[in-house]
Design a protein around this motif. Structure first.
Motif, mmCIF file in Angstrom:
data_model
loop_
_atom_site.group_PDB
_atom_site.id
_atom_site.type_symbol
_atom_site.label_atom_id
_atom_site.label_comp_id
_atom_site.label_asym_id
_atom_site.label_seq_id
_atom_site.Cartn_x
_atom_site.Cartn_y
_atom_site.Cartn_z
ATOM 1 N N GLU A 135 0.856 -1.199 0.000
ATOM 2 C CA GLU A 135 0.000 0.000 0.000
ATOM 3 C C GLU A 135 0.883 1.237 0.000
ATOM 4 N N VAL A 142 -4.171 -2.437 7.485
ATOM 5 C CA VAL A 142 -5.373 -3.152 7.060
ATOM 6 C C VAL A 142 -6.336 -3.176 8.241
ATOM 7 N N GLY A 187 -1.224 -4.027 3.937
ATOM 8 C CA GLY A 187 -1.678 -4.904 2.871
ATOM 9 C C GLY A 187 -0.897 -4.639 1.598
ATOM 10 N N ALA A 203 -7.157 -10.805 2.909
ATOM 11 C CA ALA A 203 -8.082 -10.269 3.906
ATOM 12 C C ALA A 203 -9.494 -10.699 3.540
ATOM 13 N N SER A 209 -7.873 -0.931 3.520
ATOM 14 C CA SER A 209 -6.585 -0.428 3.971
ATOM 15 C C SER A 209 -6.669 1.079 4.107
ATOM 16 N N ILE A 227 -6.933 -7.428 -1.178
ATOM 17 C CA ILE A 227 -5.792 -7.092 -0.308
ATOM 18 C C ILE A 227 -5.083 -8.389 0.021
#
Lengths: 436, 139
Positions: A135, A142, A187, A203, A209, A227
């Motif tokens: 990310e 997350v 993530g 996830a 996120s 994610i």
């Protein structure tokens, strides 16, 4: 004197080290360099390291900023695998640059990389080179408001308890992991065009996120099952890389803690983290899912030697032995989907090989009615297994002048016609001569 | 003896039709065709037996050639050399038989001085060469 002793010690040490190295006959890694950002990690993650050393790995735990770090000396690698448990490091010590780490992986060695919410740009770049993009926002973690562990969460729901694992007995072991896995970290995404990177733990669909301390101004970019939390990458040279967005997932704290997902009545005494990281580390370090294919043979039906050339429409038999490494020895690999192609610019024959239970795969087919230079190709790529890519070239010749059928069935009427005319001529000759 | 072939076959189709008792429409053309066939048949029965023997042989050869050609039309010309060899053996021997007939026919003034034995010997030799070539080409 001290110099000579040091040289002797170095030679002896390198000999010992080379005996314990990763070889083709014994593909499990042996010497592992572990880079920690803080020596306290050695004790907070002691269960993980203990399970590794119990399985026979020689762990070399060092501080990631140690100036004497080196992966190779005089062109030879000193370690078979690298574990980087230092998410916030900006620059690794010694001779370890990101190129050095990537060269290490490119030469076929394995890597475990863990990040968390303090991940530096260096680690993010390293992961991006391996195909996993974390990310972008440095403050995001997350968050899942529906699938978090409410017993120990710090009210921002960033301690996830998730069970959405990939279904692969090779990567995650034969036994299914019952308890959810605790995770706290960032993530990442894996490009869907990347066929080498696989998301092992994703996830749940209610996750996203975002920065937990700021108000969410616009919809988050990363949501739901896209994610990735833990991904593995198997490179084309069969090096395996594990990238996890949570260093805490490996910690003793998470391994030992009980889990209860909010809203569910099920309570697990121990999270699934221990099994998860153990099985994953077995896969990453080549204790499982490592195949070798040996003894590719082909011969004409009825003969035993391998000919240098086939003729069109010959019948031939092809066989191959495939073994799987169990961590200690080679066992026969059993699968029903290994195929061989008889290939010249495109596959003329594609056959599935039958195995006899002892690792010998064989099949027989007829050479097509086309001459040229063909290849036997076995191209086996399956999730979690090393790739098998074999090919053996063999020429195919047309028939020689004396290898055609002597009498053609379609021409029998013409043979009959010609012979009947000869007989007719003979009979006519007699009749004409002796007629009065 | 030359057959006198009248030209009744080239008669124009007359519009005169008479319905016979059999119910068959009877035209002038049919009458003439029937007359032609009858005269041909009676002329042919007068030919010597030796010549009729040759004619039979030629008919046999032509029928064999036609049968082989029909077979090729159905199945295709795959071993073309075999097809040619079979058909040409029939046609070649038919041609040689026709030459023999011309030379042996006593009514033919051109070959008056040619002994028929010589004609037959030529026929045999040519057929031998023909069949040798055919056997080679048959494959």
């Amino acid at each position: 004197m001290a110099g000579a002793e040091a040289i002797v010690a170095a030679v002896v040490a390198s000999l010992i080290l080379s005996c314990a190295a990763f070889t083709e006959e014994n593909p499990t890694d042996r010497r592992v360099l572990v880079l920690l950002e803080d020596l306290a990690i050695e004790s907070t993650h002691s269960l993980f390291f203990k399970s590794l050393s119990d399985r026979g790995y020689e762990l070399d735990l060092k501080l990631s900023t140690d100036p004497k770090l080196a992966l190779q000396r005089y062109g030879e690698y000193l370690y078979d695998a690298l574990v980087i448990f230092s998410p916030s490091v900006e620059k690794l010590g010694g001779s370890l640059t990101s190129e050095a780490v990537l060269d290490f992986v490119d030469s076929g060695h394995d890597l475990i990389l863990a990040a968390n919410s303090t991940t530096s740009q260096f680690i993010r770049n390293l992961a991006a080179e391996c195909g996993v993009e974390f990310e972008e926002d440095f403050d995001s973690v997350v968050i899942d408001h529906l699938s978090f562990d409410d017993a120990r969460d710090a009210k921002d729901h960033s301690l996830l308890a998730t069970k959405s694992l990939i279904k692969s007995k090779v990567i995650l072991g034969a036994k299914e992991i019952q308890a959810p896995i605790l995770y706290r970290g960032i993530g990442h995404v894996v490009s869907p065009a990347n066929s080498l990177a696989i998301k092992v733990l994703t996830a749940s669909s209610s996750a996203y996120s975002a920065n937990p301390n700021a108000v969410l101004a616009s919809p988050p970019a990363l949501t739901g099952t896209s994610i990735g939390l833990v991904s593995v990458v198997q490179a084309r040279n069969n090096a395996r890389i594990l990238i996890s967005g949570s260093l805490d997932m490996f910690s003793d704290n998470f391994i030992n803690s009980p889990v209860r997902i909010t809203g569910s009545t099920e309570r697990f005494d121990k999270s699934g983290n221990q099994e998860f990281v153990d099985e994953l580390s077995k896969w990453v370090f080549h204790e499982r899912g490592h195949l070798k294919a040996v003894n590719l043979q082909h011969h004409k039906v009825g003969e035993s030697g391998e000919p240098s050339m086939y003729r069109i429409t010959d019948h031939l038999e092809f066989s191959l032995e495939i073994y799987e490494w169990t961590g200690k020895n080679w066992q026969p690999y059993q699968a029903d989907d290994v195929q061989v192609e008889f290939y010249m610019m495109s596959p003329y024959v594609l056959k599935t090989l039958n195995h006899n239970g002892k690792g010998k795969y064989e099949t027989s087919f007829q050479v097509p009615d086309v001459y040229g230079v063909f290849q036997f190709k076995v191209d086996y790529k399956r999730l979690g297994y090393t790739t098998l890519d074999l090919s053996k070239q063999i020429p195919v010749r047309p028939s020689r002048h004396n290898e055609y059928e002597r009498f053609i069935k379609a021409a029998y009427p013409y043979y009959g016609g010609a012979f009947s005319m000869m007989a007719g001529f003979f009979v006519f000759g007699i009749a004409f001569l002796y007629h009065k | 003896m030359r057959l006198r072939i009248c030209c009744p076959a080239i008669l124009s189709f007359s519009s005169k039709t008479q319905i016979f008792a059999l119910g068959l429409p009877r035209t002038l053309a049919m009458d003439d065709a029937r007359a032609l066939v009858t005269s041909l048949r009676s002329a042919y029965t007068a030919t010597p037996t030796k010549l009729k023997l040759i004619d039979l042989y030629v008919a046999y050869a032509v029928i064999t050639a036609i049968v082989q050609t029909l077979f090729m039309a159905v199945v295709g010309s795959f071993p073309f050399n075999a097809f040619l060899s079979g058909v040409l053996s029939c046609v070649g021997t038919a041609v040689l038989a026709v030459c023999l007939r011309m030379q042996v026919n006593k009514a033919n003034k051109e070959f008056k001085d040619l002994p028929p034995e010589r004609a037959f010997a030529d026929f045999v030799l040519c057929n031998l060469v023909l069949h040798l070539v055919i056997m080679n080409f048959l494959g």
